[in-house]
Design a protein around this motif. Sequence first.
Motif, PDB file in Angstrom:
ATOM      1  N   LYS A  53       6.876   2.958   2.381  1.00 27.68           N
ATOM      2  CA  LYS A  53       6.774   3.669   3.656  1.00 27.68           C
ATOM      3  C   LYS A  53       5.516   4.538   3.685  1.00 27.68           C
ATOM      4  CE  LYS A  53      11.754   3.776   4.571  1.00 27.68           C
ATOM      5  NZ  LYS A  53      12.972   4.625   4.626  1.00 27.68           N
ATOM      6  N   ALA A  54       5.175   5.117   2.524  1.00 28.28           N
ATOM      7  CA  ALA A  54       3.964   5.933   2.444  1.00 28.28           C
ATOM      8  C   ALA A  54       2.717   5.075   2.609  1.00 28.28           C
ATOM      9  CB  ALA A  54       3.923   6.677   1.110  1.00 28.28           C
ATOM     10  N   ARG A  56       2.529   2.320   4.234  1.00 26.44           N
ATOM     11  CA  ARG A  56       2.467   1.937   5.642  1.00 26.44           C
ATOM     12  C   ARG A  56       1.897   3.074   6.489  1.00 26.44           C
ATOM     13  NH1 ARG A  56       7.585   0.934   9.748  1.00 26.44           N
ATOM     14  NH2 ARG A  56       6.346   0.261  11.545  1.00 26.44           N
ATOM     15  N   ARG A  57       2.384   4.301   6.243  1.00 25.55           N
ATOM     16  CA  ARG A  57       1.890   5.423   7.034  1.00 25.55           C
ATOM     17  C   ARG A  57       0.414   5.675   6.754  1.00 25.55           C
ATOM     18  NH1 ARG A  57       3.478  11.907   7.061  1.00 25.55           N
ATOM     19  NH2 ARG A  57       1.785  12.434   8.482  1.00 25.55           N
ATOM     20  N   TYR A  58       0.025   5.551   5.497  1.00 25.40           N
ATOM     21  CA  TYR A  58      -1.381   5.758   5.149  1.00 25.40           C
ATOM     22  C   TYR A  58      -2.262   4.743   5.880  1.00 25.40           C
ATOM     23  CZ  TYR A  58      -5.645   5.694   2.303  1.00 25.40           C
ATOM     24  OH  TYR A  58      -6.952   5.717   1.880  1.00 25.40           O
ATOM     25  N   GLU A  60      -1.628   3.279   8.683  1.00 25.77           N
ATOM     26  CA  GLU A  60      -1.652   3.632  10.104  1.00 25.77           C
ATOM     27  C   GLU A  60      -2.519   4.869  10.350  1.00 25.77           C
ATOM     28  OE1 GLU A  60       2.463   4.090  10.943  1.00 25.77           O
ATOM     29  OE2 GLU A  60       2.824   1.936  11.198  1.00 25.77           O
ATOM     30  N   ASP A  61      -2.434   5.854   9.442  1.00 28.18           N
ATOM     31  CA  ASP A  61      -3.255   7.059   9.589  1.00 28.18           C
ATOM     32  C   ASP A  61      -4.736   6.717   9.574  1.00 28.18           C
ATOM     33  OD1 ASP A  61      -1.054   8.656   9.742  1.00 28.18           O
ATOM     34  OD2 ASP A  61      -1.205   9.471   7.713  1.00 28.18           O
ATOM     35  N   LYS A 245      -2.709  16.020   3.561  1.00 27.77           N
ATOM     36  CA  LYS A 245      -1.755  16.110   4.667  1.00 27.77           C
ATOM     37  C   LYS A 245      -0.548  16.988   4.335  1.00 27.77           C
ATOM     38  CE  LYS A 245      -3.659  13.434   7.785  1.00 27.77           C
ATOM     39  NZ  LYS A 245      -4.067  13.968   9.117  1.00 27.77           N
ATOM     40  N   TYR A 379       5.046  13.470   2.114  1.00 28.56           N
ATOM     41  CA  TYR A 379       4.104  12.808   3.021  1.00 28.56           C
ATOM     42  C   TYR A 379       4.822  12.008   4.102  1.00 28.56           C
ATOM     43  CZ  TYR A 379       0.406   9.579   4.531  1.00 28.56           C
ATOM     44  OH  TYR A 379      -0.483   8.834   5.275  1.00 28.56           O
ATOM     45  N   ILE A 380       5.819  11.219   3.709  1.00 30.86           N
ATOM     46  CA  ILE A 380       6.492  10.357   4.704  1.00 30.86           C
ATOM     47  C   ILE A 380       7.408  11.174   5.619  1.00 30.86           C
ATOM     48  CG2 ILE A 380       6.332   8.286   3.279  1.00 30.86           C
ATOM     49  CD1 ILE A 380       9.232   8.651   2.511  1.00 30.86           C
TER      50      ILE A 380
END
Length: 400
Positions: A53-54, A56-58, A60-61, A245, A379-380
């Motif tokens: 999940k991290a 994926r978010r990274y 996207e960020d 972050k 982070y997530i």
Amino acid sequence: MRSLYLLSSDEVRVSFCGVVVAEDGAHVFLPRNAELPEKGSRTGYRVASSLMKAIRRYSEDRSSKQHALDEGDGSIGSRRLGLISDLLEDYCNNGLYSRRLSERVMNTGKPDWRRTISRQVPFPGKGGPVYLDVHGTRRRYVSDCEIARIHAAVIRELDSAYGWMVTGSETSIALDILNVPRPKGKVAAQLRAIDSELVSVFSERDIRLLKLLGEYLRCEHGREASSAVIGMRHFHGMWEHMLDKSLLWNFPVNKLLSVPAYRFDDGSIKVAASKGQRTDTVLRLPDSNSFAVVDAKYYGAQGLGSAPGWPDLVKQFFYAKALQVYCPEALVSNAFVFPGKGPLKSAHMLNRSTKQTEDTSYPPIKCLYLDPTDLVEHYISGKKLHIFSKELFVDSEYST
């Protein structure tokens, strides 16, 4: 690892973080110095899910900005990760695709007065004509259609390999659709069915789901049945980003620092803005002149051999000086942040003759360690590292 180009022929240390799905299951590579949970345990599934999940978010960020992912990170399969996660999350939230049908009924559902008036004989009544039978329409949802079969087949396939990424456990999310028949035809026929269905749907969820299914089938069509890789070849960029972050009191100082300039033979001075100073992370305590220059180092940091080198030290010393030029009253703390646990406490410059540290000329750099799993969870979830942020400052009211 070498056949998947995750490890070159002369490398012996793995830098990759992410998942490799092979015939014998999913192999998850955690960040350096992370504590390894017991294989097959609940903690193991949760930690592995959080890491993906991290990632994926990274992705996207970074992609949300104007520039692409850092080349040094070596992002692999970021779009595929988003596609898989979106499909699994949509199924968990909304269930199997169903087609909305409208059928004609009598004396039930929503009245269709135009059809009733044209087809039924009215009887006179006190308030006007009376219809003993009223035509109506009723909407119902049917999952026994080709698109539902395609959807079920895709979810079953994804659940067997990647369901843990969404659920954080070994529990299957596809138990209710195990008996749904397989779709007819091959991928090309399934794509035609999806394109045809797109013309007749209007709800936002249905349109989004159909587009996701189509993209997934097109991505998988022709893909060899070999190992699938999703993750980062090098984790240092993501380590820095997650820490930046998750810390409190982030202070965007780069645009305030001095920039290099060159004087030409005609007397003009031209600024080289692109070559300016770029600190990793700078924190500033509220309503104070206390700063902390933080350099997230994805190093082993278990001894001198894996400790920061001279260029890393020079950069920290210089950024502390640059902040004092920007703010002469600044009280600057310097810190390296490494993953896991380790023996390093601080970095100093030592006088060769006196064997004494020169802390006045070169302020010491604190060496702190942070559990990668803990950072990933913060982070997530979007939570801040309150206690750790305070520890980055020396001799302040916020220090612990």
